[in-house]
Design an enzyme around this catalytic site. Structure first.
Site, PDB file in Angstrom:
ATOM      1  N   TYR A  66      -8.068   2.805   1.786  1.00 31.10           N
ATOM      2  CA  TYR A  66      -6.585   2.951   1.495  1.00 31.10           C
ATOM      3  C   TYR A  66      -5.773   2.314   2.966  1.00 31.10           C
ATOM      4  O   TYR A  66      -4.927   1.633   2.673  1.00 31.10           O
ATOM      5  CB  TYR A  66      -6.138   4.480   1.465  1.00 31.10           C
ATOM      6  CG  TYR A  66      -4.774   4.556   1.688  1.00 31.10           C
ATOM      7  CD1 TYR A  66      -4.142   4.442   0.313  1.00 31.10           C
ATOM      8  CD2 TYR A  66      -4.243   5.304   2.422  1.00 31.10           C
ATOM      9  CE1 TYR A  66      -2.453   4.367   0.273  1.00 31.10           C
ATOM     10  CE2 TYR A  66      -2.753   5.472   2.675  1.00 31.10           C
ATOM     11  CZ  TYR A  66      -2.147   5.067   1.282  1.00 31.10           C
ATOM     12  OH  TYR A  66      -0.567   5.306   1.362  1.00 31.10           O
ATOM     13  N   GLU A 121       3.601  11.615  -2.396  1.00 31.55           N
ATOM     14  CA  GLU A 121       4.201  12.010  -1.091  1.00 31.55           C
ATOM     15  C   GLU A 121       4.630  13.425  -1.228  1.00 31.55           C
ATOM     16  O   GLU A 121       4.194  14.314  -0.296  1.00 31.55           O
ATOM     17  CB  GLU A 121       5.105  11.034  -0.322  1.00 31.55           C
ATOM     18  CG  GLU A 121       4.450   9.811   0.013  1.00 31.55           C
ATOM     19  CD  GLU A 121       3.416   9.839   1.109  1.00 31.55           C
ATOM     20  OE1 GLU A 121       3.155  10.786   1.886  1.00 31.55           O
ATOM     21  OE2 GLU A 121       2.733   8.750   1.435  1.00 31.55           O
ATOM     22  N   TRP A 169      -3.982  13.707   2.753  1.00 27.85           N
ATOM     23  CA  TRP A 169      -3.840  12.404   1.841  1.00 27.85           C
ATOM     24  C   TRP A 169      -4.968  12.211   1.128  1.00 27.85           C
ATOM     25  O   TRP A 169      -4.910  11.585  -0.088  1.00 27.85           O
ATOM     26  CB  TRP A 169      -3.310  11.459   2.598  1.00 27.85           C
ATOM     27  CG  TRP A 169      -2.996  10.387   1.786  1.00 27.85           C
ATOM     28  CD1 TRP A 169      -3.614   8.924   1.764  1.00 27.85           C
ATOM     29  CD2 TRP A 169      -1.985  10.007   0.940  1.00 27.85           C
ATOM     30  NE1 TRP A 169      -3.166   7.918   0.961  1.00 27.85           N
ATOM     31  CE2 TRP A 169      -2.112   8.628   0.326  1.00 27.85           C
ATOM     32  CE3 TRP A 169      -1.028  10.881   0.479  1.00 27.85           C
ATOM     33  CZ2 TRP A 169      -1.113   8.333  -0.596  1.00 27.85           C
ATOM     34  CZ3 TRP A 169      -0.175  10.608  -0.694  1.00 27.85           C
ATOM     35  CH2 TRP A 169      -0.164   9.333  -1.029  1.00 27.85           C
TER      36      TRP A 169
END
Length: 191
Positions: A26, A48, A56
């Site tokens: 990522y 988000e 995350w």
């Protein structure tokens, strides 16, 4: 902590890790790179918000399921979600099952559709880009909010968006490349 040298000899932001992983992929392929189009912006805004209070990595592992259940982040389709859709989402263990965040996603889809009458979500978010982007040299000097993320948060709330606090908007701005979020010395800085 400054950039970390990975097992491949490449310097990266330390959160990406030293070994090959989902987070490192990522970091190298997506984080801090511009995205284009309403669906891409709506996806990142939604993810988000779902990430708030979680790692995350958790969201990344569930991203394909999020894409499926939120119809590829088509704002028109999500804006039309009803109570049956909310129940369906709360019952789907493949995503983060948080009633408030699911409700925020539907609310934000409707606000995204409404924003089309003005400039659209993409142009709206980009209008808050900092004039002088940050250039942190280590994790201690990395910010979690900025004057721009506070202003974006307030402006989105005025437009009817939810779960768009200043920290979440700063993370969004980093993720979609509104500015270069990488540490000085990271191989992706100014890439």
């Amino acid at each position: 902590m400054g950039p970390l040298i990975g097992d491949d000899g490449v310097a990266r932001c330390p959160w990406a890790g030293a070994e090959a992983s989902l987070m490192r992929d990522y970091h190298d392929r997506e984080w801090g790179r511009r995205v284009a189009g309403e669906a891409a912006y709506f996806e990142r805004l939604t993810l988000e918000a779902f990430q708030s209070g979680l790692s995350w990595a958790t969201i990344l592992r569930k991203r394909e399921a999020f894409r499926e259940v939120f119809c590829g982040f088509d704002a028109d389709r999500v804006a039309g979600f009803d109570d049956a859709d909310r129940v369906r989402l709360m019952d789907d263990a493949r995503i983060v099952r948080n009633r408030l965040k699911i409700e925020a996603a539907v609310t934000n889809a409707r606000a995204t559709v409404d924003l089309r009458d003005d400039v659209g979500l993409e142009a709206f978010v980009l209008s808050f880009a900092p004039a002088g982007p940050p250039a942190p040299e280590d994790t201690e000097s990395m910010a979690t909010t900025s004057a721009e993320s506070v202003a974006l948060s307030k402006a989105l709330k005025k437009r009817g968006f939810a779960f768009v606090g200043p920290t979440t908007m700063y993370a969004l701005m980093e993720a979609i490349g509104v500015f270069d979020p990488h540490l000085v010395g990271c191989h992706r800085r100014e890439d």
